[in-house]
Design a protein around this motif. Structure first.
Motif, PDB file in Angstrom:
ATOM      1  N   GLY A   1      -1.846   0.946 -23.924  1.00 24.36           N
ATOM      2  CA  GLY A   1      -1.451  -0.377 -24.398  1.00 24.36           C
ATOM      3  C   GLY A   1      -1.856  -1.474 -23.436  1.00 24.36           C
ATOM      4  N   VAL A   2      -1.660  -1.233 -22.120  1.00 18.55           N
ATOM      5  CA  VAL A   2      -2.046  -2.219 -21.105  1.00 18.55           C
ATOM      6  C   VAL A   2      -3.559  -2.435 -21.144  1.00 18.55           C
ATOM      7  CG1 VAL A   2      -2.081  -2.747 -18.647  1.00 18.55           C
ATOM      8  CG2 VAL A   2      -0.099  -1.601 -19.637  1.00 18.55           C
TER       9      VAL A   2
ATOM     10  N   ALA B   1      -4.700  -4.304 -24.193  1.00 20.54           N
ATOM     11  CA  ALA B   1      -4.412  -5.735 -24.109  1.00 20.54           C
ATOM     12  C   ALA B   1      -5.487  -6.442 -23.281  1.00 20.54           C
ATOM     13  CB  ALA B   1      -3.032  -5.952 -23.493  1.00 20.54           C
TER      14      ALA B   1
ATOM     15  N   LEU C   1       1.244   4.925 -22.390  1.00 17.90           N
ATOM     16  CA  LEU C   1       1.677   3.563 -22.096  1.00 17.90           C
ATOM     17  C   LEU C   1       0.543   2.754 -21.460  1.00 17.90           C
ATOM     18  CD1 LEU C   1       5.269   4.282 -20.725  1.00 17.90           C
ATOM     19  CD2 LEU C   1       4.640   3.402 -22.996  1.00 17.90           C
TER      20      LEU C   1
ATOM     21  N   ILE D   1       3.901 -10.073 -24.208  1.00 15.85           N
ATOM     22  CA  ILE D   1       4.577 -10.200 -22.906  1.00 15.85           C
ATOM     23  C   ILE D   1       3.734 -11.028 -21.937  1.00 15.85           C
ATOM     24  CG2 ILE D   1       5.374  -8.921 -20.880  1.00 15.85           C
ATOM     25  CD1 ILE D   1       6.089  -6.614 -22.789  1.00 15.85           C
ATOM     26  N   PHE D   2       2.427 -10.769 -21.911  1.00 12.87           N
ATOM     27  CA  PHE D   2       1.536 -11.504 -21.008  1.00 12.87           C
ATOM     28  C   PHE D   2       1.495 -12.993 -21.350  1.00 12.87           C
ATOM     29  CE2 PHE D   2      -2.726 -13.312 -20.316  1.00 12.87           C
ATOM     30  CZ  PHE D   2      -2.774 -13.259 -18.932  1.00 12.87           C
TER      31      PHE D   2
ATOM     32  N   TYR E   1       2.082  -5.762 -25.270  1.00 17.84           N
ATOM     33  CA  TYR E   1       1.688  -6.193 -23.933  1.00 17.84           C
ATOM     34  C   TYR E   1       1.072  -7.589 -23.962  1.00 17.84           C
ATOM     35  CZ  TYR E   1       2.435  -1.384 -22.390  1.00 17.84           C
ATOM     36  OH  TYR E   1       2.998  -0.164 -22.085  1.00 17.84           O
TER      37      TYR E   1
ATOM     38  N   LEU F   1       0.580  -0.108 -29.172  1.00 13.66           N
ATOM     39  CA  LEU F   1       1.484  -0.878 -28.322  1.00 13.66           C
ATOM     40  C   LEU F   1       0.778  -2.070 -27.697  1.00 13.66           C
ATOM     41  CD1 LEU F   1       3.345   2.004 -26.433  1.00 13.66           C
ATOM     42  CD2 LEU F   1       4.171   0.679 -28.380  1.00 13.66           C
ATOM     43  N   GLY F   2      -0.537  -2.132 -27.834  1.00 14.14           N
ATOM     44  CA  GLY F   2      -1.331  -3.219 -27.254  1.00 14.14           C
ATOM     45  C   GLY F   2      -0.792  -4.611 -27.548  1.00 14.14           C
TER      46      GLY F   2
ATOM     47  N   TRP G   1       4.757 -14.640 -20.401  1.00 16.15           N
ATOM     48  CA  TRP G   1       4.850 -14.809 -18.949  1.00 16.15           C
ATOM     49  C   TRP G   1       3.964 -15.950 -18.468  1.00 16.15           C
ATOM     50  CZ3 TRP G   1       0.752 -13.896 -15.453  1.00 16.15           C
ATOM     51  CH2 TRP G   1       1.099 -14.021 -14.099  1.00 16.15           C
TER      52      TRP G   1
END
Length: 306
Positions: A165-166, A169, A162, A114-115, A111, A107-108, A118
């Protein structure tokens, strides 16, 4: 010849990485070792070993400590990048199993997307949205076996998963300038050692009675193998990037979760539902899609710029 060398290195390195997950799962099931103790020992030994190897080969491993700005970034990476990704991964293994933890780290890239979106204040491009949706669909199948009212892992395992993944990233994005300036292995070696020392201080490892577990020969041997195999896998992975493209690296690194799953099924007796296998395939396909589509788009932009 060089390309085939890179392919062999990444495949072998990914398989070794995948194998460490089930081995750690076995250690936790057959010993009284905690995540903090096991990871502290692993990070410190691996970090010292890697730095010793670099010192023997003539690399100036202490130069970075003379640069305050770089040193600050190194410490941040060691705590939030290296320790973060290692701790969440091992904690997810203890709370669920190696296969689930290995797949959840995929899932990395979501993220990271998304980063970046953003930070740039821009909506993700279509190919990234497709990749994210596809990966989440695969994750749904993996965690529920296509039954909406059924979650096959605990809430604790899901939270740790979860978090992988954060952390992954941060581990991937943050040290880019550090590694470019000082070299990957030096940053990773110090990152491991810093992360291990910080965790040792937090957990007060000198007060634990878990040291006695290391006198258990099977546990002791397996722990040593995990540290050795994990370090070799990382070196093989980094070396492969000299010979093959990031896209090929992304595709071939899918051998990691596949290896973890095969070993878990054969050795640990892990049982998966039919839709969970579908979820595994879907996740791997769409994470790979994110890499391939991103590489194609980048090359098109570069071509237009020239």
């Amino acid at each position: 010849m060089g390309r085939w060398k890179g392919i062999v290195l990444i495949v072998f390195g990914s398989m070794l990485w995948g194998a460490t997950g089930p081995m750690m799962e076995w250690v936790f099931k057959n010993s009284g070792l905690s995540v903090s103790f096991f990871l502290t020992v692993r990070l410190i030994i691996a970090g010292v070993g890697l730095l010793a190897y670099l010192k023997i080969t003539g690399k100036p491993i202490f130069s970075i400590w003379k640069e305050q700005s770089w040193l600050k970034q190194l410490i941040i990476f060691g705590i939030f990048g290296m320790l973060g990704v290692q701790y969440t991964f091992v904690a997810a293994i203890e709370a669920s199993n190696a296969s689930i933890a290995t797949l959840l780290q995929f899932l990395g890239p979501i993220y990271i997307v998304i980063f970046v979106s953003w930070k740039s204040k821009m909506f993700p491009p279509r190919y990234q949205i497709i990749g994210i949706i596809g990966t989440l669909i695969g994750l749904f199948f993996l965690l529920t076996n296509a039954k909406v009212d059924q979650l096959l892992i605990s809430n604790e395992a899901l939270i740790w998963g979860l978090a992988i993944g954060v952390a992954f990233a941060i581990y991937t994005v943050y040290p880019a300038r550090l590694m470019k300036e000082w070299g990957v292995l030096i940053i990773v070696g110090w990152g491991m050692l810093i992360g291990g020392i910080v965790l040792a201080l937090i957990s007060q490892i000198w007060r634990t009675d878990e040291w006695g577990e290391l006198t258990n020969y099977p546990i002791n041997l397996m722990s040593f193998i995990i540290i050795l195999v994990g370090t070799i896998a990382f070196i093989l992975f980094l070396t492969s990037m000299k010979y093959i493209s990031p896209v090929e690296t992304s595709i071939l690194s899918s051998m990691e979760p596949l290896t973890a799953m095969v070993i878990s099924v054969i050795w640990l007796g892990q049982v998966f539902g039919a839709w969970q296998y579908v979820g595994v395939v879907v996740m791997i396909v769409f994470v790979t899609w994110l890499s391939i589509a991103g590489e194609i788009k980048w090359k098109r932009k570069e071509k237009m710029a020239n």
